[in-house]
Scaffold this active site. Structure first.
Site, PDB file in Angstrom:
ATOM      1  N   SER A   1      27.666  15.112  12.762  1.00 32.83           N
ATOM      2  CA  SER A   1      27.796  15.854  11.515  1.00 32.83           C
ATOM      3  C   SER A   1      29.242  15.896  11.027  1.00 32.83           C
ATOM      4  CB  SER A   1      27.240  17.270  11.714  1.00 32.83           C
ATOM      5  OG  SER A   1      28.250  18.243  11.544  1.00 32.83           O
ATOM      6  N   LYS A   2      29.367  15.786   9.729  1.00 33.23           N
ATOM      7  CA  LYS A   2      30.689  15.747   9.105  1.00 33.23           C
ATOM      8  C   LYS A   2      31.436  17.044   9.396  1.00 33.23           C
ATOM      9  CE  LYS A   2      32.591  15.079   4.494  1.00 33.23           C
ATOM     10  NZ  LYS A   2      32.297  14.711   3.116  1.00 33.23           N
ATOM     11  N   ARG A   3      30.702  18.145   9.395  1.00 34.06           N
ATOM     12  CA  ARG A   3      31.321  19.450   9.551  1.00 34.06           C
ATOM     13  C   ARG A   3      31.737  19.699  11.003  1.00 34.06           C
ATOM     14  NH1 ARG A   3      28.980  24.162  10.124  1.00 34.06           N
ATOM     15  NH2 ARG A   3      26.929  23.188  10.048  1.00 34.06           N
ATOM     16  N   LYS A   4      30.848  19.302  11.935  1.00 34.75           N
ATOM     17  CA  LYS A   4      31.106  19.686  13.327  1.00 34.75           C
ATOM     18  C   LYS A   4      31.854  18.629  14.138  1.00 34.75           C
ATOM     19  CE  LYS A   4      26.664  21.929  13.806  1.00 34.75           C
ATOM     20  NZ  LYS A   4      25.457  21.744  14.555  1.00 34.75           N
TER      21      LYS A   4
ATOM     22  N   LEU B   1      33.274  11.657  13.547  1.00 31.77           N
ATOM     23  CA  LEU B   1      32.467  10.922  12.572  1.00 31.77           C
ATOM     24  C   LEU B   1      33.360  10.178  11.571  1.00 31.77           C
ATOM     25  CD1 LEU B   1      29.644  10.226  11.586  1.00 31.77           C
ATOM     26  CD2 LEU B   1      29.661  12.288  10.197  1.00 31.77           C
TER      27      LEU B   1
END
Ligand code: GLU
Length: 546
Positions: A294-297, A301
């Site tokens: 995930s981009k956020r976590k 990435l």
């Protein structure tokens, strides 16, 4: 009002027709079986591992078959675009050794199938949108946001599928005269596809990675052009992939669900569908399961993560290849020194469940990759990385390149090369013992030895040290020091009666190693002394606190 009149009204600026573009972009003259692939990212400033994963697939398919790999910039969403977004895509991919044959490249477009930026293709999309209107396959829809929200609420109440289809497709059969009035009155509209699909009928599709897939036909009147005239992904990629004569579309599995739409559009435009290859998502282990990166976590990435942290591009590529093709690791074992492009990449060897991406595994792979590189290559790559991310280290390295090269040459090239380096950021701590500016004593002398004995061992060695000794002579001196202090000159001897000795030659070596390098594990000590030179060697040994 006829479709013709409506089409003219909707697209007064379209000057060409479909045939014009078909002639302008003729089928490519390529050898039989050559594949044409494209990477089609959006310049949002975030280029990620999935892009690289897909790009590697595209590149291999094209170049392995004598085909073409090109870059198309999908910049239809101006809101998400960042300055230099395109340059970032190009430089990131270049740094991973991926080169495009044509497309939106530095210094402008290269190739006969451009323009390669979607924003410059408005005329083309409008030409084909007009064609669809002319044929009664597309129509303007004047639904406002509020109307759409209302419709959705009602669909929820009725527990039916969401969307714009069947009886919900309010403007599908709007009399053309009324459409004309609304357009002349300046009412905003989108252009929708008139779907004749029936979800009770199944499409029998073949994905090049997943094999046969049956999917219901699409019945949604999806949007072709938004109210500002900008095409949706569905429409733009179909037009582009046809006119750019793409043979294989490699894209993430998030597009699988809308594949029937694309199949339908190709058919409506009278075109042959390219082959589709939907790649599996990259996953990360979490607890006992796995989840999408995930981009956020997950900072890993972003491709920038690898550059900033000094992951060698070759290693990332090598590791991704192990995830991409199930037989790559086996091939690598059999061909340890071969160029990665010597591997025969195959879509049939790609997995369909998400590939588990693991930074620790990448590190392990990287140690092998770096171990196999010549010292000069390591030096060049480290210097390039440090120039951007660790300027003081860069200055140190480049002040005396020959010295740095000698250090990096230790343990390299033999049958069992050393594997100390995984990341370029590992190099500074690894090399620090060779630079007085960086040198720190990290580990103390081993416990259980009399300090005076240790001191004596160091000073005895210093007395006999001669930098002209061969490695054998050098080691004989270490042994002589051990013997002089009553240590067993052979470990075997010591093991037979440990009570007879204060230790063995290995312990004496350890005293020297800790004094010289500040660590209990280091590359070959003889070589270290050779590189440090007499003066610094003696200073380290004499200056070590015991
Ligand atoms: N612009 C799309 C994306 O970034 C491209 C998908 C495709 O390759 O067709 O997801």
């Amino acid at each position: 009002m006829s479709f013709e009149r409506l089409a003219e009204l909707l697209f007064p600026d379209v000057e060409r027709d479909a045939e014009y573009y078909e002639r302008l972009y003729p089928p490519r003259k390529l050898p039989e079986g050559a594949k044409v692939t494209r990477l089609a990212p959006s310049p949002t400033g975030f280029i990620h591992l999935g892009n690289l994963y897909g790009a590697l697939t595209d590149e291999r398919l094209a170049h392995q078959s004598g085909g073409v790999f090109f870059l198309r910039i999908e910049d239809t969403d101006a809101k998400r675009e960042v300055p230099n977004g395109t340059e970032l895509i190009r430089s990131s991919l270049r740094s991973f050794g991926l080169n495009f044959d044509e497309g939106a490249l530095e210094g402008g477009d290269r190739g006969d199938y451009g323009p390669y930026r979607q924003r410059q293709r408005a005329q083309i999309y409008h030409t084909f949108a007009k064609k669809l209107v002319l044929e009664g396959k597309a129509y303007p829809c004047f639904c406002s946001e509020e109307e759409l929200a209302e419709m959705r609420a009602e669909q929820e109440r009725e527990k039916v599928n969401f969307g714009y289809y069947g009886k919900w497709a309010k403007y599908r059969d709007l009399p053309a005269e009324e459409a004309e009035c609304r357009i002349r009155a300046g009412q905003p509209y989108v252009l929708r596809f008139r779907s004749e699909g029936d979800p009770s009928h199944y499409l029998h599709l073949t994905d090049q990675i997943r094999g046969k897939i049956d999917m219901p036909e699409n019945d949604q009147d999806f949007v072709l052009l938004k109210s500002d005239g900008i095409p949706t992904y569905h429409f733009a990629h179909v037009v582009d992939d046809h006119l750019m004569r793409v043979t294989h579309v490699v894209r993430g599995e998030e597009w699988l669900a809308t594949w029937p739409i694309h199949v339908q559009l190709f058919a409506a435009l009278g075109w042959k569908c390219p082959k589709y290859c939907h790649t599996a998502h990259l996953m990360k282990a979490e607890g006992s399961g796995k989840r999408k990166l995930s981009k956020r976590k997950d900072p890993e990435l972003a491709l920038s993560f690898y550059r900033e942290n000094g992951y060698p591009a070759e290693s990332v590529r090598e590791y991704l290849m192990t995830l991409l093709n199930s037989n790559f690791e086996e091939w690598r074992l059999a061909n340890p020194a071969a160029d990665i492009d010597g591997f025969r990449f195959a879509l049939s060897k790609m997995g369909i469940s998400g590939a588990l991406f693991d930074l620790d595994k990448l590190r392990d792979v990287s140690k092998n990759v770096v171990a196999a590189m010549p010292a000069q290559q390591v030096y060049d790559a480290v210097a390039e990385w440090a120039k951007e991310y660790d300027r003081p280290f860069y200055d140190l390295l480049t002040a005396d390149p020959a010295y740095a090269l000698r250090v990096l040459s230790i343990g390299r090239g033999g049958k069992k090369p050393r594997k100390d380096i995984a990341l370029w950021s590992d190099v500074k701590p690894y090399m620090s013992l060779f630079y007085d500016e960086l040198f720190t004593r990290e580990e103390p002398m081993p416990q259980g030895f009399d300090a005076s004995l240790v001191k004596k061992a160091l000073s005895l060695f210093c007395e006999t040290y001669d930098e002209h000794d061969t490695q054998e002579q050098w080691f004989a001196k270490v042994k002589a020091v051990a013997s002089a202090l009553g240590f067993a000159p052979e470990v075997k001897q010591y093991k037979q009666s440990p009570e007879s000795y204060p230790g063995h030659v290995g312990d004496v070596s350890m005293f020297l190693r800790i004094a010289l390098t500040g660590r209990s594990s280091s590359p070959d000590m003889y070589e270290i002394m050779q590189i440090l030179g007499r003066e610094r060697t003696l200073a380290r040994l004499n200056g070590c606190p015991v």
